[in-house]
Design a protein around this motif. Sequence first.
Motif, PDB file in Angstrom:
ATOM      1  N   HIS A 136       0.835  -1.208   0.000  1.00  0.00           N
ATOM      2  CA  HIS A 136       0.000   0.000   0.000  1.00  0.00           C
ATOM      3  C   HIS A 136       0.866   1.253   0.000  1.00  0.00           C
ATOM      4  O   HIS A 136       0.656   2.175  -0.808  1.00  0.00           O
ATOM      5  N   ALA A 137       1.855   1.313   0.889  1.00  0.00           N
ATOM      6  CA  ALA A 137       2.716   2.492   0.980  1.00  0.00           C
ATOM      7  C   ALA A 137       3.460   2.728  -0.332  1.00  0.00           C
ATOM      8  O   ALA A 137       3.587   3.873  -0.796  1.00  0.00           O
ATOM      9  N   SER A 138       3.955   1.664  -0.947  1.00  0.00           N
ATOM     10  CA  SER A 138       4.722   1.819  -2.192  1.00  0.00           C
ATOM     11  C   SER A 138       3.836   2.268  -3.342  1.00  0.00           C
ATOM     12  O   SER A 138       4.254   3.069  -4.186  1.00  0.00           O
ATOM     13  N   GLU A 139       2.596   1.782  -3.389  1.00  0.00           N
ATOM     14  CA  GLU A 139       1.686   2.195  -4.451  1.00  0.00           C
ATOM     15  C   GLU A 139       1.315   3.667  -4.308  1.00  0.00           C
ATOM     16  O   GLU A 139       1.268   4.409  -5.300  1.00  0.00           O
ATOM     17  N   ILE A 140       1.044   4.087  -3.085  1.00  0.00           N
ATOM     18  CA  ILE A 140       0.704   5.496  -2.853  1.00  0.00           C
ATOM     19  C   ILE A 140       1.894   6.388  -3.223  1.00  0.00           C
ATOM     20  O   ILE A 140       1.741   7.427  -3.893  1.00  0.00           O
ATOM     21  N   ALA A 141       3.093   6.003  -2.784  1.00  0.00           N
ATOM     22  CA  ALA A 141       4.290   6.792  -3.096  1.00  0.00           C
ATOM     23  C   ALA A 141       4.514   6.866  -4.605  1.00  0.00           C
ATOM     24  O   ALA A 141       4.865   7.926  -5.140  1.00  0.00           O
ATOM     25  N   ARG A 142       4.310   5.753  -5.294  1.00  0.00           N
ATOM     26  CA  ARG A 142       4.502   5.729  -6.750  1.00  0.00           C
ATOM     27  C   ARG A 142       3.524   6.660  -7.453  1.00  0.00           C
ATOM     28  O   ARG A 142       3.897   7.426  -8.351  1.00  0.00           O
ATOM     29  N   LEU A 143       2.256   6.606  -7.052  1.00  0.00           N
ATOM     30  CA  LEU A 143       1.246   7.464  -7.683  1.00  0.00           C
ATOM     31  C   LEU A 143       1.519   8.936  -7.423  1.00  0.00           C
ATOM     32  O   LEU A 143       1.389   9.777  -8.326  1.00  0.00           O
ATOM     33  N   TRP A 144       1.895   9.267  -6.195  1.00  0.00           N
ATOM     34  CA  TRP A 144       2.181  10.666  -5.880  1.00  0.00           C
ATOM     35  C   TRP A 144       3.408  11.159  -6.637  1.00  0.00           C
ATOM     36  O   TRP A 144       3.445  12.309  -7.074  1.00  0.00           O
ATOM     37  N   ALA A 145       4.416  10.299  -6.779  1.00  0.00           N
ATOM     38  CA  ALA A 145       5.598  10.692  -7.548  1.00  0.00           C
ATOM     39  C   ALA A 145       5.219  10.922  -9.014  1.00  0.00           C
ATOM     40  O   ALA A 145       5.690  11.872  -9.653  1.00  0.00           O
ATOM     41  N   GLU A 146       4.363  10.061  -9.530  1.00  0.00           N
ATOM     42  CA  GLU A 146       3.913  10.211 -10.912  1.00  0.00           C
ATOM     43  C   GLU A 146       3.130  11.518 -11.090  1.00  0.00           C
ATOM     44  O   GLU A 146       3.157  12.133 -12.168  1.00  0.00           O
ATOM     45  N   ALA A 147       2.474  11.952 -10.015  1.00  0.00           N
ATOM     46  CA  ALA A 147       1.703  13.198 -10.058  1.00  0.00           C
ATOM     47  C   ALA A 147       2.585  14.428  -9.901  1.00  0.00           C
ATOM     48  O   ALA A 147       2.076  15.553  -9.939  1.00  0.00           O
ATOM     49  N   GLY A 148       3.889  14.232  -9.718  1.00  0.00           N
ATOM     50  CA  GLY A 148       4.814  15.364  -9.649  1.00  0.00           C
ATOM     51  C   GLY A 148       5.273  15.732  -8.251  1.00  0.00           C
ATOM     52  O   GLY A 148       6.020  16.701  -8.088  1.00  0.00           O
TER      53      GLY A 148
ATOM     54  N   ALA B 299     -13.216  -7.167  -8.174  1.00  0.00           N
ATOM     55  CA  ALA B 299     -11.892  -6.591  -8.399  1.00  0.00           C
ATOM     56  C   ALA B 299     -11.950  -5.399  -9.350  1.00  0.00           C
ATOM     57  O   ALA B 299     -11.167  -4.448  -9.214  1.00  0.00           O
ATOM     58  N   SER B 300     -12.880  -5.433 -10.289  1.00  0.00           N
ATOM     59  CA  SER B 300     -12.977  -4.339 -11.262  1.00  0.00           C
ATOM     60  C   SER B 300     -13.387  -3.024 -10.622  1.00  0.00           C
ATOM     61  O   SER B 300     -13.210  -1.955 -11.211  1.00  0.00           O
ATOM     62  N   GLU B 301     -13.934  -3.089  -9.413  1.00  0.00           N
ATOM     63  CA  GLU B 301     -14.363  -1.880  -8.705  1.00  0.00           C
ATOM     64  C   GLU B 301     -13.220  -1.194  -7.973  1.00  0.00           C
ATOM     65  O   GLU B 301     -13.383  -0.067  -7.485  1.00  0.00           O
ATOM     66  N   LEU B 302     -12.067  -1.858  -7.882  1.00  0.00           N
ATOM     67  CA  LEU B 302     -10.976  -1.393  -7.018  1.00  0.00           C
ATOM     68  C   LEU B 302      -9.823  -0.853  -7.838  1.00  0.00           C
ATOM     69  O   LEU B 302      -9.171  -1.586  -8.576  1.00  0.00           O
ATOM     70  N   THR B 303      -9.577   0.441  -7.733  1.00  0.00           N
ATOM     71  CA  THR B 303      -8.467   1.071  -8.447  1.00  0.00           C
ATOM     72  C   THR B 303      -7.662   1.925  -7.479  1.00  0.00           C
ATOM     73  O   THR B 303      -8.172   2.382  -6.453  1.00  0.00           O
ATOM     74  N   TRP B 304      -6.404   2.125  -7.809  1.00  0.00           N
ATOM     75  CA  TRP B 304      -5.551   2.996  -7.003  1.00  0.00           C
ATOM     76  C   TRP B 304      -5.822   4.456  -7.338  1.00  0.00           C
ATOM     77  O   TRP B 304      -5.465   5.340  -6.629  1.00  0.00           O
TER      78      TRP B 304
END
Length: 374
Positions: free
Chosen positions: A44-56, A369-374
């Motif tokens: 969870h922490a790594s996915e959040i960090a990755r998305l925020w980094a991608e957002a700038g 599963a299709s309802e769940l996105t990051w």
Amino acid sequence: MPGEQRADAVAKIGDLAAGAGIRRVHVLSWRDLADVEAGGSEVHASEIARLWAEAGLEVTLRSSYAQGQPTTVQRDGYRVVRRAGRYMVFPRAVATEMLGRLGPRDGLVEYWNGMPFLSPLWERRPSVVVLHHVHGEMWRMVLGAETPALAKAGELLEGRIAPLAYRRSRIVTLSESSKADIVQQLGLRAANVDVVAPGVDARFSPGGERSASPLVVAVGRLVPVKRYDLLLAACAEARRTIGDLQLVIVGEGYERPALEERVRALDGDSWVRFAGFLRDHEVVDLYRRAWVVASASAREGWGMALTEAAACGTPAVATRIGGHEDAVRPGESGLLTDGTAAALGAGLAQVLSDTALRERLAAGALRRASELTW
């Protein structure tokens, strides 16, 4: 999520952060994703960090040392700093942040995973606390046999002392059932607890062929709270009906020697396999081959393995606990049972022996599963 929608969602994260004046975020986490004992919290922490980094955003994730890994690394656009041992990471990470040694920050995210960093006592910038679940009896499961006094101290810290520090904090958890536990057991205000369900990575998808024989897969750290001893007993019960049942357990942890001994006591060497730590594509392949994904956990914030497998079209049979009650839709994407070997074994046997039921649950798992996105 389609590419265009995902790009829009990522851009919105960047816009929201800019509007709040937040450009640099530090994340405090007990362990890092590269740790051999990493679990759902680290994913969870790594996915959040990755998305925020991608957002700038400029993101730094601070964790304890990971065996065989460098202390500092860039991963998926964000910085990871791994220093100090399992227990010393808490005072050292706090001291590092208070002294500004990781550079300036505009906001802080604390992952409260049993032992807290107590960020409300020292952080004056905007902050949020991610709490997947209350640990409760996990303290006794992990520490009670050898150090009962330490287990009692952990329960006291989590249940009575730490909540005083977090009573005004904004808390994020993964499920409504976990929120109910947080409010009831820690005494935190419901209005301060937000529920944000985790997503499922796109790599988890249907494909390949099912195993020729009934295959049960379980994924997670080999630690007491996962109750693999219960799962082994449940599978032994199910084999009374499903004689060719096979069980594959993915993950590492300090309980492995005891669990291997338990397998020998059940005469299970021919039908139980410990796969150890697997790479992502190997886990996906195993989910696709499995007839059922199983979990006997006593505590979960969600149960990410269950929804990862669901995205591969594999239904779940799991214990009826907080977290599982949100990850699995009983009767639609899987079955939830009482936490006994007889009940869990009966659930496994029911799904493994009924092709029509299994296919219906598999279709429901894909919908869930299709309802769940990051």
